[in-house]
Design a protein around this motif. Structure first.
Motif, PDB file in Angstrom:
ATOM      1  N   HIS A  66      45.818  40.884  38.602  1.00 15.20           N
ATOM      2  CA  HIS A  66      46.333  41.153  39.211  1.00 15.20           C
ATOM      3  C   HIS A  66      45.469  41.290  40.926  1.00 15.20           C
ATOM      4  N   CYS A  67      44.711  41.881  40.688  1.00 15.67           N
ATOM      5  CA  CYS A  67      43.417  41.848  41.687  1.00 15.67           C
ATOM      6  C   CYS A  67      42.310  40.720  42.280  1.00 15.67           C
ATOM      7  N   PHE A  68      42.994  40.142  41.453  1.00 17.73           N
ATOM      8  CA  PHE A  68      42.471  39.036  41.820  1.00 17.73           C
ATOM      9  C   PHE A  68      43.387  37.752  43.538  1.00 17.73           C
ATOM     10  N   THR A  69      44.045  38.164  42.957  1.00 12.78           N
ATOM     11  CA  THR A  69      45.421  37.437  43.791  1.00 12.78           C
ATOM     12  C   THR A  69      45.258  38.354  45.864  1.00 12.78           C
ATOM     13  N   GLU A  70      45.513  37.147  46.275  1.00 11.23           N
ATOM     14  CA  GLU A  70      45.154  37.498  47.640  1.00 11.23           C
ATOM     15  C   GLU A  70      45.615  36.187  48.448  1.00 11.23           C
ATOM     16  N   PRO A  71      46.442  36.538  49.447  1.00  9.60           N
ATOM     17  CA  PRO A  71      47.093  35.748  50.250  1.00  9.60           C
ATOM     18  C   PRO A  71      46.041  35.282  51.039  1.00  9.60           C
ATOM     19  N   PRO A  72      46.395  33.552  51.030  1.00 11.88           N
ATOM     20  CA  PRO A  72      45.606  33.008  51.862  1.00 11.88           C
ATOM     21  C   PRO A  72      44.742  33.371  53.086  1.00 11.88           C
ATOM     22  N   GLU A  73      44.725  34.125  53.719  1.00 14.04           N
ATOM     23  CA  GLU A  73      45.166  34.535  54.891  1.00 14.04           C
ATOM     24  C   GLU A  73      43.838  34.898  55.853  1.00 14.04           C
ATOM     25  N   GLY A  74      43.213  34.678  57.358  1.00 13.40           N
ATOM     26  CA  GLY A  74      42.393  35.447  57.797  1.00 13.40           C
ATOM     27  C   GLY A  74      41.072  34.518  56.709  1.00 13.40           C
ATOM     28  N   PRO A  75      40.009  35.260  57.640  1.00 14.28           N
ATOM     29  CA  PRO A  75      38.662  34.692  56.976  1.00 14.28           C
ATOM     30  C   PRO A  75      38.185  34.888  55.751  1.00 14.28           C
ATOM     31  N   PRO A  76      38.182  33.868  55.203  1.00 17.38           N
ATOM     32  CA  PRO A  76      37.842  33.883  53.605  1.00 17.38           C
ATOM     33  C   PRO A  76      36.443  34.683  53.493  1.00 17.38           C
ATOM     34  N   THR A  77      35.662  35.301  53.630  1.00 18.99           N
ATOM     35  CA  THR A  77      34.543  35.686  53.071  1.00 18.99           C
ATOM     36  C   THR A  77      35.410  37.539  53.201  1.00 18.99           C
ATOM     37  N   GLU A  78      36.297  38.014  53.857  1.00 20.08           N
ATOM     38  CA  GLU A  78      37.295  38.967  54.277  1.00 20.08           C
ATOM     39  C   GLU A  78      38.187  38.768  53.246  1.00 20.08           C
ATOM     40  N   ARG A  79      38.576  38.230  52.954  1.00 13.48           N
ATOM     41  CA  ARG A  79      39.728  38.142  51.726  1.00 13.48           C
ATOM     42  C   ARG A  79      38.714  38.385  50.596  1.00 13.48           C
ATOM     43  N   LEU A  80      37.478  37.818  50.017  1.00 14.31           N
ATOM     44  CA  LEU A  80      36.734  37.944  49.435  1.00 14.31           C
ATOM     45  C   LEU A  80      36.184  39.284  48.779  1.00 14.31           C
ATOM     46  N   GLY A  81      35.893  40.605  50.188  1.00 14.93           N
ATOM     47  CA  GLY A  81      35.020  41.865  50.094  1.00 14.93           C
ATOM     48  C   GLY A  81      36.846  42.724  49.687  1.00 14.93           C
ATOM     49  N   ARG A  82      38.211  41.771  49.920  1.00 10.79           N
ATOM     50  CA  ARG A  82      39.677  42.489  49.312  1.00 10.79           C
ATOM     51  C   ARG A  82      39.938  42.550  48.087  1.00 10.79           C
ATOM     52  N   VAL A  83      39.661  41.553  47.254  1.00 15.28           N
ATOM     53  CA  VAL A  83      39.468  41.080  46.827  1.00 15.28           C
ATOM     54  C   VAL A  83      38.651  42.118  45.881  1.00 15.28           C
ATOM     55  N   LEU A  84      37.013  42.108  46.244  1.00 14.18           N
ATOM     56  CA  LEU A  84      35.651  42.604  45.615  1.00 14.18           C
ATOM     57  C   LEU A  84      36.075  44.534  45.880  1.00 14.18           C
ATOM     58  N   ASP A  85      36.628  44.720  46.514  1.00 18.75           N
ATOM     59  CA  ASP A  85      36.702  46.028  46.823  1.00 18.75           C
ATOM     60  C   ASP A  85      38.258  46.792  45.438  1.00 18.75           C
ATOM     61  N   ARG A  86      39.210  45.875  44.915  1.00 19.80           N
ATOM     62  CA  ARG A  86      40.160  45.808  44.494  1.00 19.80           C
ATOM     63  C   ARG A  86      39.351  46.268  42.969  1.00 19.80           C
ATOM     64  N   TYR A  87      38.737  45.405  42.322  1.00 15.43           N
ATOM     65  CA  TYR A  87      37.738  45.056  41.648  1.00 15.43           C
ATOM     66  C   TYR A  87      36.590  45.604  40.870  1.00 15.43           C
ATOM     67  N   LEU A  88      36.182  46.973  42.202  1.00 11.83           N
ATOM     68  CA  LEU A  88      35.308  47.874  41.671  1.00 11.83           C
ATOM     69  C   LEU A  88      35.967  48.498  41.716  1.00 11.83           C
ATOM     70  N   ALA A  89      36.958  48.956  42.383  1.00  9.63           N
ATOM     71  CA  ALA A  89      38.105  50.289  41.895  1.00  9.63           C
ATOM     72  C   ALA A  89      38.089  50.007  40.305  1.00  9.63           C
ATOM     73  N   PHE A  90      38.514  48.949  40.255  1.00 13.34           N
ATOM     74  CA  PHE A  90      38.670  48.684  38.215  1.00 13.34           C
ATOM     75  C   PHE A  90      37.741  49.032  37.820  1.00 13.34           C
ATOM     76  N   VAL A  91      36.685  48.971  37.865  1.00 18.01           N
ATOM     77  CA  VAL A  91      35.004  49.251  37.702  1.00 18.01           C
ATOM     78  C   VAL A  91      35.156  50.410  36.832  1.00 18.01           C
ATOM     79  N   ASP A  92      35.453  50.791  38.364  1.00 15.16           N
ATOM     80  CA  ASP A  92      34.866  52.650  38.672  1.00 15.16           C
ATOM     81  C   ASP A  92      36.472  53.491  37.725  1.00 15.16           C
ATOM     82  N   GLU A  93      37.074  52.757  37.612  1.00 16.42           N
ATOM     83  CA  GLU A  93      38.941  53.339  36.652  1.00 16.42           C
ATOM     84  C   GLU A  93      38.069  52.815  34.945  1.00 16.42           C
ATOM     85  N   HIS A  94      37.041  52.290  35.076  1.00 16.83           N
ATOM     86  CA  HIS A  94      37.775  51.511  33.294  1.00 16.83           C
ATOM     87  C   HIS A  94      36.240  51.774  32.666  1.00 16.83           C
ATOM     88  N   ASP A  95      34.960  52.844  33.866  1.00 11.57           N
ATOM     89  CA  ASP A  95      33.426  52.856  33.445  1.00 11.57           C
ATOM     90  C   ASP A  95      33.086  52.347  32.136  1.00 11.57           C
TER      91      ASP A  95
END
Lengths: 250, 250
Positions: free
Chosen positions: A88-117
């Protein structure tokens, strides 16, 4: 379900009326939530069925009634539910610069890693007794979903071998970086790690353009969507002086 | 050792005199070689103690006499011996451009992966019943040795956090690329994969120079040792047009 099994529901919080009878699904969800909370912060070895019963405020036999496979079944169900959350974290609308989308996905992924350390570490480091071909299959499925999402944002449906290897290799690098990040007590800050991981993918793409036409096309499309304030521009500005230092080689 | 145990030595090859009595060390080595050959090309699940006995041309009880822990003990001993062989691959004299040294190490590493294909996959994919905290510790030791050797060639004794993460992340990427390479029936040719992996490390180093002073110093020293024919120069020539394409962002 005999009403007696609802006796401990009052332990889960003041707002829950005591002795409320939970439906089968509610009870299952409650036990799974309790298990997931424990497996997130401990290695499966360190979580006992008594711990799960205690965290859920129920008896051990009740846990067995819902999960006759015991701890291993609970572990796999908790992992399944974490995998769904990650996808679910990986889903990101295909809008705006791709690297910024990737950054948002990574932010959610790292929050997940943080919560499941601790659970994340134990799962990915291997050697856990709870690891089976089934748990490995769930982890592989998450990796595949991550790769597919990245390819969607790069505008590629069926990648050739080089681009496929590039994306999957970068995902492995992200996992390794996440484990090191947990080892290093979550230093640097997540935002800095995210930025570095985005740079890492862009650098890999740039390094592969000349040896792979498909990657060259992907980079061309990517550059057309980026902005002067975005990650690619920031990286390009930083790499130019390095290339300048290499002038004696050219 | 009773002489009767030498009975099967003649099966290992025509040049070996039949009934030659092997010393304890020789016999142990022979059994281990047989096990290693099997574990290299099969998942541990698919190797039976009978297979090991047959490959060594001895009886099953003899295998148990030398390895009372049975298959798991043989697997761990075979893994230990593979880890030593791998660590040996990583040793490279500190002469010539660092990227060319790295290329030679990678050539030896990829030859090792090629020779241990199925065993390498089974070990690193996780979920094997033969995987324990001891086998994980051996794998981790190999990764640590690889990281140390790379840092030696980069001229760094005690890396800061960013450079440490960079090197370890790249090692994870190399492992992932090796697994994909095996899945893809060893395509592309090993030499092409080696070149891409060297580019990958150089790209990572270049992308990290501006955010980390230590990496910037490492890159400076690296560039001073490279030649116009070497991997860094080849990569720089290929990346310059890509940076040119990004001119609108700068």
């Amino acid at each position: 379900m005999p009403a007696a099994h609802g006796y401990a529901a009052g332990m889960t919080g003041a707002a829950t009326p005591a002795y409320r009878r939970l439906s089968v699904e509610e009870r299952r969800g409650q036990l799974l939530d309790a298990a997931q909370g424990l497996f997130a912060h401990q290695a499966p070895e360190d979580v006992s069925l008594d711990d799960v019963a205690e965290a859920a405020g129920v008896s051990r036999p009740l846990v067995y009634r819902y999960f006759p496979g015991g701890k291993q079944q609970l572990y796999e169900a908790a992992l399944r539910s974490s995998a769904d959350a990650l996808n679910h974290c990986f889903t990101e609308p295909p809008e705006g610069p791709p690297t910024e989308r990737l950054g948002r996905v990574l932010d959610r992924y790292l929050a997940f890693v943080d919560e499941h350390d601790a659970g994340f570490s134990a799962l990915l480091r291997g050697g856990s007794v709870a690891e089976t071909s089934r748990t490995s299959a769930i982890v592989d499925e998450v990796r595949r979903a991550a790769a597919e999402q990245i390819l969607v944002h790069l505008g590629v449906e069926r990648p050739g071998p080089r681009l496929n290897m590039l994306v999957r290799t970068w995902i492995a690098a992200v996992e390794a970086a996440s484990l090191i990040w947990l080892d290093e007590e979550k230093r640097p800050p997540a935002a800095e790690l995210r930025e570095w991981l985005v740079d890492h993918l862009v650098a890999l793409l740039a390094a592969s353009t000349a040896s792979d036409e498909e990657t060259a096309r992907v980079v061309g499309r990517l550059l057309a969507q980026e902005t002067p304030e975005g990650p690619v521009a920031r990286l390009a500005r930083r790499v130019i002086p390095v290339v300048g230092q290499a002038a004696h080689l050219l």
